[in-house]
Each structure stands twice: as C-alpha cells, then as structure tokens.
Design a protein around this motif. Structure first.
Motif, PDB file in Angstrom:
ATOM      1  N   TYR A  98       7.516 -12.668   8.786  1.00  0.00           N
ATOM      2  CA  TYR A  98       7.057 -12.130  10.062  1.00  0.00           C
ATOM      3  C   TYR A  98       7.669 -12.885  11.239  1.00  0.00           C
ATOM      4  N   LEU A 161       4.835  -2.564  10.925  1.00  0.00           N
ATOM      5  CA  LEU A 161       3.467  -3.039  10.728  1.00  0.00           C
ATOM      6  C   LEU A 161       2.525  -1.952  10.230  1.00  0.00           C
ATOM      7  N   LEU A 171      -2.933  -8.526   8.456  1.00  0.00           N
ATOM      8  CA  LEU A 171      -1.698  -8.808   7.737  1.00  0.00           C
ATOM      9  C   LEU A 171      -1.945  -9.831   6.638  1.00  0.00           C
ATOM     10  N   CYS A 179       0.089 -15.081   9.480  1.00  0.00           N
ATOM     11  CA  CYS A 179       0.880 -13.878   9.766  1.00  0.00           C
ATOM     12  C   CYS A 179       0.312 -13.137  10.974  1.00  0.00           C
ATOM     13  N   ASP A 180      -0.999 -12.974  10.995  1.00  0.00           N
ATOM     14  CA  ASP A 180      -1.643 -12.283  12.112  1.00  0.00           C
ATOM     15  C   ASP A 180      -1.472 -13.055  13.418  1.00  0.00           C
ATOM     16  N   VAL A 183       2.012 -12.581  14.818  1.00  0.00           N
ATOM     17  CA  VAL A 183       2.299 -11.246  15.343  1.00  0.00           C
ATOM     18  C   VAL A 183       1.493 -10.940  16.602  1.00  0.00           C
ATOM     19  N   VAL A 205      -1.718  -0.118  13.944  1.00  0.00           N
ATOM     20  CA  VAL A 205      -1.388  -1.321  14.712  1.00  0.00           C
ATOM     21  C   VAL A 205      -2.342  -1.463  15.896  1.00  0.00           C
ATOM     22  N   TRP A 208      -5.630  -2.717  14.561  1.00  0.00           N
ATOM     23  CA  TRP A 208      -5.509  -4.142  14.220  1.00  0.00           C
ATOM     24  C   TRP A 208      -5.540  -4.999  15.475  1.00  0.00           C
TER      25      TRP A 208
END
Length: 229
Positions: A98, A161, A171, A179-180, A183, A205, A208
């Motif tokens: 990522y 994503l 993620l 990872c989250d 991003v 997305v 999220w």
C-alpha cells in the motif's frame, strides 16, 4: 511521560495537512498511547527538533527521537508491542504494497489539485518557500501543476481499493491496521483543504473513509479544514 509528534500546520495552526503525520497520529491512537502535537512551519527549519533533517513527522518519546513515518511505525511496534500495527509478515508485506501503491498512483493523482490549495492556505511566511521547493521538485509552476489535474486519475487509483473493501470493513480485515492508516493519510491531506471530493469515490471506499473518520472518538472527523478557517 513526554511524547510529542511534530506536525506541519497551515496559516491556521489547527489545520494539519501532512498525510504522513496523519498516519502516525492514527498509529499512536491504535496503540492507545497518549501524545501531544507541536506544530512547525514549512520554511523555518530552526523550529524543527532536528533542523538539519527539516522534515516531519518526527516523534520524540522521552529521550528518543524517531524520524519518518515508516520508521516510526516500525519503532512503535518494537517499543510498544501491544496492539500491533502489523501482526504478521503477511500484514507487513501488505503495508509495504500500500505504501508503494500510494506513492506511485494516489499521491501523484491528488497532487495537482491539492498542492496549489495548500499553498493558498499556508502562512504568508511559508508561501515563497513552499512555491520554490514544489516548483523545483515537480519542474512546473504550481499553476501549471494545477492545470494538469485529472479526476479520472484519482478514480482509477481508488478503484484498486474497491475490491478488498467490498468484502472487508478495513484493509486490515475486521479491524484497522497499518494499511488503513497509510491509506487514510492522503484523504486527510485532501480534507485539510477541502471536505468535498473533486472525483467520484467508489462506494466501498467512501464507506471505509467514513468508518476511518469515526475511529477513536471521531479523531479524523474533527480535523479542521482550511475551508472553515
């Protein structure tokens, strides 16, 4: 205990644009660690904890200084193993992916739209430095960079994503991990100058992002935008 994260600020010191600092803030919250932020300007490097380094994020934890968001994340998992940001080698590999994907696609796609808006919202003393360094880095004026903005480039990048987020809340799976936090960084960069999208966000997305903004008592949602400054 003293734990200070040095963070960039715009003309309104409550507006914090650095995506890499946002990654570290979410990582600290994930760990359940108390911290305070101290703002630094773009131009005056004497205000930085290490003026020769002259970049953020920098985390000062008692007598230890850690620089760079990637190094800080690794250090946090070594120093404070509870609530790991990455619990397995597979999660570390995913975080590395990522980070590389963001650098290759998302940041370049957002940069034309956001850079000139960060400049507009920066403190007057920072604007000449910001313009000179960015124009040298990208080889065009800020105005020429802005003219190259293509919303479809962001949409294409974010499509990556949509697949994992169609099947998982985060993620990291059922719960967020590094990872989250990597991003969400560029989304918080965008949020510093505008709370509106200039591109079509895939629905998984968008959902999220709303979950991420609500984490830790709505820490991200409470971030001030220059639009409201």
């Amino acid at each position: 205990m003293s734990r200070i994260l040095f963070d960039l600020a715009l003309a309104d010191e409550a507006v914090r644009p650095s995506p890499y600092c946002w990654t570290v803030k979410f990582a600290l919250l994930h760990k359940g660690l108390q911290f305070e932020t101290k703002t630094v300007p773009f131009a005056d490097k004497s205000k930085y904890p290490d003026p020769k380094y002259g970049l953020v994020p920098v985390l000062v934890d008692n007598d230890e200084m850690v620089k760079d968001s990637a190094a800080i994340a690794l250090w946090l998992d070594r120093k404070y193993p509870q609530n790991p940001l990455v619990a397995t080698k597979s999660e570390r590999a995913a975080a590395d992916f990522y980070a590389a994907w963001l650098a290759a696609s998302v940041y370049p796609a957002l940069r034309p739209y956001l850079t000139i808006r960060v400049h507009a919202a920066a403190a007057d003393a920072d604007k000449p430095y910001f313009r000179a360094t960015r124009e040298s880095r990208f080889g065009v004026t800020l105005e020429e960079l802005a003219a190259s903005c293509r919303p479809e480039n962001v949409e294409s990048a974010l499509a990556v994503l949509a697949a994992p987020l169609t099947h998982h809340r985060y993620l990291g799976g059922a719960a967020p991990n590094l990872c989250d936090y990597l991003v969400i960084g560029p989304f918080m960069w965008q949020r510093a100058v505008t709370t509106s999208d200039f591109y079509k966000t895939p629905e998984p997305v968008a959902q999220w992002r709303e979950r991420m903004l609500d984490l830790y008592g709505g820490y991200g949602r409470g971030a001030k935008s220059a639009e409201a400054a």
